[in-house]
Design a protein around this motif. Sequence first.
Motif, PDB file in Angstrom:
ATOM      1  N   ILE B 412       0.858  -1.187   0.000  1.00 26.90           N
ATOM      2  CA  ILE B 412       0.000   0.000   0.000  1.00 26.90           C
ATOM      3  C   ILE B 412       0.896   1.240   0.000  1.00 26.90           C
ATOM      4  N   ILE B 417      -1.513   5.051   3.057  1.00 26.05           N
ATOM      5  CA  ILE B 417      -1.347   4.722   4.477  1.00 26.05           C
ATOM      6  C   ILE B 417      -1.646   5.954   5.321  1.00 26.05           C
ATOM      7  N   ALA B 420      -5.324   6.803   5.325  1.00 23.79           N
ATOM      8  CA  ALA B 420      -6.033   5.850   6.182  1.00 23.79           C
ATOM      9  C   ALA B 420      -5.862   6.222   7.648  1.00 23.79           C
ATOM     10  N   THR B 421      -4.598   6.393   8.038  1.00 21.61           N
ATOM     11  CA  THR B 421      -4.306   6.679   9.445  1.00 21.61           C
ATOM     12  C   THR B 421      -4.945   7.991   9.883  1.00 21.61           C
ATOM     13  N   GLN B 426      -7.315   1.343   9.710  1.00 21.91           N
ATOM     14  CA  GLN B 426      -6.191   0.509   9.315  1.00 21.91           C
ATOM     15  C   GLN B 426      -6.014   0.659   7.802  1.00 21.91           C
ATOM     16  N   PRO B 427      -4.751   0.754   7.326  1.00 22.49           N
ATOM     17  CA  PRO B 427      -4.537   0.918   5.883  1.00 22.49           C
ATOM     18  C   PRO B 427      -5.197  -0.166   5.041  1.00 22.49           C
ATOM     19  N   ASP B 428      -5.166  -1.423   5.495  1.00 24.82           N
ATOM     20  CA  ASP B 428      -5.778  -2.448   4.641  1.00 24.82           C
ATOM     21  C   ASP B 428      -7.311  -2.404   4.714  1.00 24.82           C
ATOM     22  N   TYR B 431      -8.071   0.230   2.197  1.00 21.42           N
ATOM     23  CA  TYR B 431      -7.917  -0.389   0.868  1.00 21.42           C
ATOM     24  C   TYR B 431      -9.149  -1.227   0.528  1.00 21.42           C
ATOM     25  N   TYR B 456       0.605  -5.612   5.074  1.00 19.96           N
ATOM     26  CA  TYR B 456      -0.840  -5.552   4.842  1.00 19.96           C
ATOM     27  C   TYR B 456      -1.269  -6.723   3.978  1.00 19.96           C
TER      28      TYR B 456
END
Lengths: 477, 488
Positions: B412, B417, B420-421, B426-428, B431, B456
């Motif tokens: 990712i 990232i 997301a944060t 969570q980054p995944d 996604y 991830y």
Amino acid sequence: MSEPRPVQLCVMLQCFKRLQQQPACRRTLSALGSLYGARKPYNTVIDVTWGDIHRAGVKPLSFVRQVLAACLDPTLVNSDKLPADARQRAQRLLGGCVGGSVGSYTATAGISEIVHRISEFITRRDGGVPSHPENIYISPGSQWALTNILKILVNSKSSPQTAVLTPLPCHSTTSLSITSLGAVAIPYNLSEEQGWALQMEELHRALEFAKGVYNPVALYVINPGNPSGHVQSRKSMQDVIRFVSEKRLFLLADEVYQDFVYGEHEFVSYKRVLAEMGPPFADTVELASFHSVSKGFTGEGGLRCGYVELVNVDPAVMKYIYKMFSMDTCAPVLGQLALDLMLNPPQPGDPSYPLYNVETRNIKTAVANNVKRASEVVNGLPGFCCQPVQGGAFAFPRLYLPPKAIQKAKEMGMQPDTFYCLRLLEETGVFASPGCEYGLKEGTYHVRFCILTPEDTMEELLGRLTSFHTQFMKDFS
Amino acid sequence: MTENGVSPRAKVLTIDTMNPTVKKVEYAVRGPIVQRAVELERELSEGMKKPFAEVIKANIGDAHAMGQQPITFFRQVLALCSYPELLNDSTFPEDAKSRARRILQSCGGNSMGSYSASQGIDSVRQDVARYIERRDGGVPCDPDNIYLTTGASDGIVTMLKLLVCGEGETRTGVMISIPQYPLYSAALAELGAVQINYYLNEEKCWSLDISELQRALDEARRHCNPRALCIINPGNPTGQVQSRECIEDVIRFAAKERLFLMADEVYQDNVYADGCHFHSFKKVLFEMGPEYSNTVELASFHSTSKCYMGECGFRGGYMEIINMDSEVKAQLTKLVSVRLCPPVPGQALMDLVVNPPQPGEPSYDNFIKERTATLNVLAEKAKLTEQVLNTVQGISCNPVQGAMYSFPCITIPEKAIKEATDNGQQPDMFYCMKMLEETGICLVPGSGFGQRDGTYHFRMTILPPTDKLKILLKKVKEFHQKFTEQYS
């Protein structure tokens, strides 16, 4: 009734094994030893320890089983072996299953169409009181749903310890659920002399006792009662609602026996009583009501399905209730379908209606007769006194045992009513549950037996019970 | 304020008064992404326009939901059990009828609607024991050690309940693999037990290193009382099939460190890769001789939900308990009685699974044909998934040796990232949510299963029908490329 089979030793042993597992019972080996080599004067064991209509000998409802068969084997949907309405219903239900299969998981709270129909059923039952599908969760049995709600209520690490007020007598599954979660069950005594009615003074006393020592969070009621057979009056229910409102308790209303009420008694749901009391109670009292496919005329306990309806629960908490249910994935699909069939049976005009009507009427008539006969016979026996069975699945007569019998029981290391039930099983093949399983206080003895049997089974049971009881009282006089 | 100016009264049950451990419970397989997928389905059905025509739920290991057909014989027997009038029907084969009669005889009142004993129907437990003996080359199995359960999950949670006790430093610790099936972490959170993570080795096809077990254990001993070791074989979400040597090593480790072994073997028939075989923990344990087979405490779990049956909706399962202290076993028996009994149709189905048609019986040929076809198709899809995902730059997928899932590692971009944060996600998860909104494909982010920091993943089932799977994989590839570009 089917051909009686010779009594298998293993059947007896299974019964004894189960007695042994009951929390309050102990047995000695000598009692088991009396089994071996003894000729029995009876051919069949009559097992009335369960609230299980099929085990008791009543046949499943044809319509329910036809629909389930077609859902299991969809080739039956297009064959003429089953009535048209059963096949149509199966088709409709399969349409609600993912991939058209009863083998798929469902949504956490249950198949959405079924959940909707449950809320419609509840509204019909409660004279129009609205019910919202998002407040309903289908579970693998009502006790399972109760455990999930208790998991939210009970903090096993809290000090003082979480407490739930429970009736005394109370069936052991609920008490065990409460204690296995690390909470304590605080009993409120039902009044046997008043037909096992709930007494408000007792609720107050129990709560006072609990406060300061424990942290009481909920009140559990079961209506119609198990083992008590009491059906609560509207006034009593209103009093309970006021009580939980004032004392800030969550109300857990177990209503699984709502289809079994006798005589002039009527079942009214806690939800309905609450709604009809209006604000502030109607908007504030937090309530969970439980129902099940295990009881009623469907009696499909083995399919493991029930539901809970939540009322006035904090929306933030609902999120966590969802999580608890999601860990179970979902309730068994056949059970969900049976639940739908129970709440939406064939209607007049449907091809299956005549048979459905006959089957349910027969069950109703048989059970009503059983209640009458059981009360007559038991109350006619000296040393036995049975409160009126107003509803539910059981008769729960009180035993007045002679001191010699009580002494003998003590010598054998068991509760007197266990001793009575053991003897009853050994000598007549009638398997009933001793009152000590329901937590009753020392010095009172009871027997619980299921009254949801075919009529001839009940006559047979009562005949065997009468001769046994008469002899027993003579032997120990 | 209510209408009449009175302050609304506080609820009895609130976030603050509820059981605090429940707040920590997360069950990713049915978590927020799935809830969003359900919403999207509803929106689609209401005619809302989306960049996709359907939501594809590749998040849950539900084979029938994805079109896998049930085994005919099983459904015939169950239909006969449901409505025994059909026993008079000539279109049902004789072997199905005799199985049905036998099952009904073992039910109270000859009905599947009767409660059974809490431990399960005796004759079914006996059949399960015989199946285990056959499977394990003759290693004896005592039916008394078999508990039928409401799916394997029920057995797993019950065992964990038995195992968890103590306070503070003596609080039970349970070792679980990372990545793991999130029922374990959810149950441990709910029970207030200590979760001890041991990492599977992604570089070595998700294999288990004893040195990693030791590291995790030694570290855990400083702050809790490790008592159990959970292993899923074949693995979920990772799909690895442990070698026999590895299983022996784990048994030796459990023996040496005095850990209760919990072997989740629900995917035991789902083995695809050449050279891979399923070895049951029980069999290996006994083949290691009495020094181990008399002492190591083991619970193995199986289910009707996976393998070639895929009958999740029946909630059928069993556990076999080895070397459990007899007093604890009495407590276990009491504990399962709270559930009253497992669903009887699930018990009946389990009976058929362990007692399938035999050579010479009328239904045998068709049964073998169906079972083989189902398992072969799964094997093909496992291979296909691994192949296609590995053609994507930024996706790397270990061979799917068994089970029902791929668990590829995804790269990712930093920008994503950060976004997301910043959103507290969570980054995944970020996604996967994007993938859901843009393609209708519902996966579960690796963070729901656990993964090494800074890595991830997502879990995708191999269950959609082959044609659909190919389309799915193509869309995943396209999405990943687009996503990577967008956030470069």
